[in-house]
Design a protein around this motif. Structure first.
Motif, PDB file in Angstrom:
ATOM      1  N   TYR A 213       0.443  22.372  22.769  1.00 36.97           N
ATOM      2  CA  TYR A 213       0.679  20.271  23.141  1.00 36.97           C
ATOM      3  C   TYR A 213      -0.392  20.772  24.795  1.00 36.97           C
ATOM      4  CZ  TYR A 213       4.283  20.137  20.434  1.00 36.97           C
ATOM      5  OH  TYR A 213       4.712  19.843  19.518  1.00 36.97           O
ATOM      6  N   CYS A 214      -1.016  19.987  24.977  1.00 35.21           N
ATOM      7  CA  CYS A 214      -2.678  19.278  25.835  1.00 35.21           C
ATOM      8  C   CYS A 214      -0.970  19.465  27.183  1.00 35.21           C
ATOM      9  CB  CYS A 214      -3.187  18.347  25.809  1.00 35.21           C
ATOM     10  SG  CYS A 214      -2.767  16.643  25.920  1.00 35.21           S
ATOM     11  N   GLU A 215      -2.501  19.635  28.691  1.00 32.60           N
ATOM     12  CA  GLU A 215      -1.535  19.053  30.236  1.00 32.60           C
ATOM     13  C   GLU A 215      -0.727  17.922  30.022  1.00 32.60           C
ATOM     14  OE1 GLU A 215      -1.925  19.946  34.208  1.00 32.60           O
ATOM     15  OE2 GLU A 215      -4.141  19.895  33.436  1.00 32.60           O
ATOM     16  N   ALA A 216      -1.434  16.228  29.302  1.00 33.85           N
ATOM     17  CA  ALA A 216      -0.400  15.703  29.617  1.00 33.85           C
ATOM     18  C   ALA A 216       1.093  15.236  28.688  1.00 33.85           C
ATOM     19  CB  ALA A 216      -1.612  14.564  29.169  1.00 33.85           C
ATOM     20  N   CYS A 217       0.396  15.862  27.696  1.00 34.42           N
ATOM     21  CA  CYS A 217       1.303  16.214  26.449  1.00 34.42           C
ATOM     22  C   CYS A 217       2.476  16.565  26.787  1.00 34.42           C
ATOM     23  CB  CYS A 217       1.429  16.431  25.186  1.00 34.42           C
ATOM     24  SG  CYS A 217      -0.111  14.794  24.356  1.00 34.42           S
ATOM     25  N   ALA A 218       2.605  18.025  27.618  1.00 33.72           N
ATOM     26  CA  ALA A 218       3.378  19.012  28.132  1.00 33.72           C
ATOM     27  C   ALA A 218       4.332  18.356  28.990  1.00 33.72           C
ATOM     28  CB  ALA A 218       2.273  20.056  28.125  1.00 33.72           C
ATOM     29  N   ARG A 219       3.437  17.200  30.051  1.00 32.78           N
ATOM     30  CA  ARG A 219       3.947  17.129  31.382  1.00 32.78           C
ATOM     31  C   ARG A 219       5.159  15.946  30.860  1.00 32.78           C
ATOM     32  NH1 ARG A 219       2.782  18.120  36.251  1.00 32.78           N
ATOM     33  NH2 ARG A 219       0.518  19.457  36.458  1.00 32.78           N
ATOM     34  N   GLU A 220       4.434  15.042  29.870  1.00 37.48           N
ATOM     35  CA  GLU A 220       5.776  14.222  29.495  1.00 37.48           C
ATOM     36  C   GLU A 220       7.133  14.347  29.136  1.00 37.48           C
ATOM     37  OE1 GLU A 220       3.394  11.160  26.856  1.00 37.48           O
ATOM     38  OE2 GLU A 220       1.784  11.042  28.707  1.00 37.48           O
ATOM     39  N   ASN A 221       6.785  15.536  27.960  1.00 29.38           N
ATOM     40  CA  ASN A 221       7.839  15.961  27.203  1.00 29.38           C
ATOM     41  C   ASN A 221       8.627  17.290  27.686  1.00 29.38           C
ATOM     42  OD1 ASN A 221       7.057  14.227  24.804  1.00 29.38           O
ATOM     43  ND2 ASN A 221       5.612  14.487  25.295  1.00 29.38           N
ATOM     44  N   LEU A 222       8.457  18.017  29.108  1.00 33.28           N
ATOM     45  CA  LEU A 222       8.654  18.911  29.499  1.00 33.28           C
ATOM     46  C   LEU A 222      10.413  19.098  29.410  1.00 33.28           C
ATOM     47  CD1 LEU A 222       7.907  21.670  30.956  1.00 33.28           C
ATOM     48  CD2 LEU A 222       8.803  20.215  33.167  1.00 33.28           C
ATOM     49  N   ARG A 223      10.837  18.345  29.437  1.00 28.56           N
ATOM     50  CA  ARG A 223      12.516  18.802  29.028  1.00 28.56           C
ATOM     51  C   ARG A 223      12.326  18.689  27.412  1.00 28.56           C
ATOM     52  NH1 ARG A 223      15.443  17.841  33.991  1.00 28.56           N
ATOM     53  NH2 ARG A 223      14.439  16.860  35.511  1.00 28.56           N
ATOM     54  N   ALA A 224      11.968  18.314  27.138  1.00 29.49           N
ATOM     55  CA  ALA A 224      12.450  17.948  25.627  1.00 29.49           C
ATOM     56  C   ALA A 224      12.081  19.861  25.019  1.00 29.49           C
ATOM     57  CB  ALA A 224      11.924  16.833  24.329  1.00 29.49           C
ATOM     58  N   ILE A 225      11.065  20.159  25.839  1.00 34.09           N
ATOM     59  CA  ILE A 225      10.681  21.313  25.278  1.00 34.09           C
ATOM     60  C   ILE A 225      11.359  22.750  25.793  1.00 34.09           C
ATOM     61  CG2 ILE A 225       8.672  22.916  25.796  1.00 34.09           C
ATOM     62  CD1 ILE A 225       6.625  21.048  25.892  1.00 34.09           C
ATOM     63  N   GLU A 226      11.443  22.025  27.349  1.00 38.05           N
ATOM     64  CA  GLU A 226      13.170  22.670  27.749  1.00 38.05           C
ATOM     65  C   GLU A 226      14.039  23.448  27.149  1.00 38.05           C
ATOM     66  OE1 GLU A 226      12.934  21.513  31.786  1.00 38.05           O
ATOM     67  OE2 GLU A 226      11.350  23.453  32.309  1.00 38.05           O
ATOM     68  N   GLY A 227      14.907  21.903  26.490  1.00 41.97           N
ATOM     69  CA  GLY A 227      15.694  21.573  25.888  1.00 41.97           C
ATOM     70  C   GLY A 227      16.116  22.714  24.685  1.00 41.97           C
ATOM     71  N   ARG A 228      15.062  23.175  24.505  1.00 33.73           N
ATOM     72  CA  ARG A 228      14.693  24.484  23.384  1.00 33.73           C
ATOM     73  C   ARG A 228      14.996  25.351  23.082  1.00 33.73           C
ATOM     74  NH1 ARG A 228      10.627  19.848  21.056  1.00 33.73           N
ATOM     75  NH2 ARG A 228       8.879  21.606  22.097  1.00 33.73           N
ATOM     76  N   LEU A 229      14.749  25.832  24.727  1.00 34.16           N
ATOM     77  CA  LEU A 229      14.554  27.166  24.585  1.00 34.16           C
ATOM     78  C   LEU A 229      16.241  27.676  24.452  1.00 34.16           C
ATOM     79  CD1 LEU A 229      12.689  27.135  28.227  1.00 34.16           C
ATOM     80  CD2 LEU A 229      11.890  28.146  25.426  1.00 34.16           C
ATOM     81  N   ASP A 230      16.065  29.088  24.017  1.00 29.71           N
ATOM     82  CA  ASP A 230      17.335  29.702  23.921  1.00 29.71           C
ATOM     83  C   ASP A 230      17.878  30.551  25.180  1.00 29.71           C
ATOM     84  OD1 ASP A 230      16.663  30.084  20.413  1.00 29.71           O
ATOM     85  OD2 ASP A 230      15.459  31.952  21.178  1.00 29.71           O
ATOM     86  N   ALA A 231      19.413  30.099  24.193  1.00 30.83           N
ATOM     87  CA  ALA A 231      20.059  30.001  26.720  1.00 30.83           C
ATOM     88  C   ALA A 231      19.897  31.662  26.985  1.00 30.83           C
ATOM     89  CB  ALA A 231      21.478  30.642  25.955  1.00 30.83           C
ATOM     90  N   GLU A 232      18.773  32.623  26.412  1.00 30.16           N
ATOM     91  CA  GLU A 232      18.377  33.856  27.615  1.00 30.16           C
ATOM     92  C   GLU A 232      18.043  33.689  28.309  1.00 30.16           C
ATOM     93  OE1 GLU A 232      18.185  33.765  23.452  1.00 30.16           O
ATOM     94  OE2 GLU A 232      20.180  34.366  23.166  1.00 30.16           O
ATOM     95  N   TRP A 233      16.830  32.240  28.140  1.00 29.12           N
ATOM     96  CA  TRP A 233      15.718  32.015  29.587  1.00 29.12           C
ATOM     97  C   TRP A 233      16.256  31.701  29.922  1.00 29.12           C
ATOM     98  CZ3 TRP A 233      10.852  32.784  28.300  1.00 29.12           C
ATOM     99  CH2 TRP A 233      10.484  33.193  28.009  1.00 29.12           C
ATOM    100  N   TRP A 234      17.494  30.929  30.277  1.00 25.63           N
ATOM    101  CA  TRP A 234      18.556  30.625  31.488  1.00 25.63           C
ATOM    102  C   TRP A 234      19.296  31.782  31.570  1.00 25.63           C
ATOM    103  CZ3 TRP A 234      15.461  26.499  32.897  1.00 25.63           C
ATOM    104  CH2 TRP A 234      14.800  25.638  31.568  1.00 25.63           C
TER     105      TRP A 234
END
Length: 70
Positions: free
Chosen positions: A49-70
């Motif tokens: 994902y390019c910088e613009a798309c990554a910034r626009e969708n950061l919360r959705a990307i973070e929401g898919r991370l496994d619990a171990e990341w937090w």
């Protein structure tokens, strides 16, 4: 150990630096890898994902991370 379906090229190794990156969301092309792009592995497939798309969708990307990341 599980095996990938025949013909699947994604072996988990680093991306080929000679290939241009294409944003999976908007189609923007980057001739050289950039630290501002995001790599996501979704259902075993690599998606860039390019910088613009990554910034626009950061919360959705973070929401898919496994619990171990937090």
């Amino acid at each position: 150990m599980t095996s990938r379906p025949e013909g699947t090229a994604d072996d988990g190794s680093a991306a080929d630096p000679s290939k241009a990156l294409v944003c999976s969301r908007c189609g923007t092309v980057a001739e050289t890898p950039s630290a501002t792009w995001t790599l996501s592995v979704e259902a075993g497939a690599r998606r860039h994902y390019c910088e613009a798309c990554a910034r626009e969708n950061l919360r959705a990307i973070e929401g898919r991370l496994d619990a171990e990341w937090w």
